[in-house]
Scaffold this motif. Structure first.
Motif, PDB file in Angstrom:
ATOM      1  N   THR A  27      20.179  -4.802  -8.391  1.00 17.94           N
ATOM      2  CA  THR A  27      20.836  -4.397  -7.141  1.00 17.94           C
ATOM      3  C   THR A  27      20.763  -2.890  -6.931  1.00 17.94           C
ATOM      4  N   GLY A  29      18.037  -1.025  -6.955  1.00 19.68           N
ATOM      5  CA  GLY A  29      16.789  -0.573  -6.361  1.00 19.68           C
ATOM      6  C   GLY A  29      15.683  -0.333  -7.376  1.00 19.68           C
ATOM      7  N   HIS A 102      19.491  -6.158  -2.734  1.00 17.76           N
ATOM      8  CA  HIS A 102      20.067  -4.850  -2.427  1.00 17.76           C
ATOM      9  C   HIS A 102      21.500  -4.999  -1.925  1.00 17.76           C
TER      10      HIS A 102
END
Length: 135
Positions: A27, A29, A102
């Motif tokens: 999450t 990136g 994300h």
């Protein structure tokens, strides 16, 4: 007899490297892939969006034993790696799956709004403190 001779004369192939990810759910990136092998060799790392690796892309080829992946859209990504030693390719490693999700945009706006509130409150305290100090 000839087959036995050929098998005995062939050098043993290196075992497939062991591949792992530091996160099954990414999450932030980015995430890190690393691998171990019982021989020093160059490696080929592939990525695909399905576990059959149809339309796989080569992400890396070289001697490193880790890489950082970033810039992926939301989705599921599959990775595998193998040794290349003297132009001989070994079997593929285990398949490692990473789910990229994300943070939602609403959460980003919420943090932005909280930051703006803290900034404005700090600005008011500084202005009021400055006026009280000058009197």
């Amino acid at each position: 007899m000839v087959l036995t001779f050929l098998l005995a004369a062939a050098p043993p192939l290196a075992a497939a490297p062991a591949l792992k990810s530091d996160s099954e759910l990414a999450t932030a990136g980015y995430y890190r892939l690393s691998w171990q092998s019982n021989v020093a060799a160059d490696f080929v790392l592939e990525e695909a969006t399905n576990p059959t690796f149809s339309q796989a892309t080569t992400l890396y080829q070289g001697p490193d034993t880790a890489t950082l992946i970033s810039g992926r859209s939301d989705g599921t990504y599959y990775y595998r790696i193998r040794n290349i030693q003297d132009d001989i390719e070994t079997a593929w490693s285990n398949v490692t799956k990473v789910e990229v999700t994300h943070h939602p945009l609403s959460r980003a706006f919420m943090f932005f709004a909280l930051g703006a509130i803290v900034f404005i409150a700090t600005l008011i305290v500084v202005i009021l403190g400055s006026k009280a100090h000058n009197q």
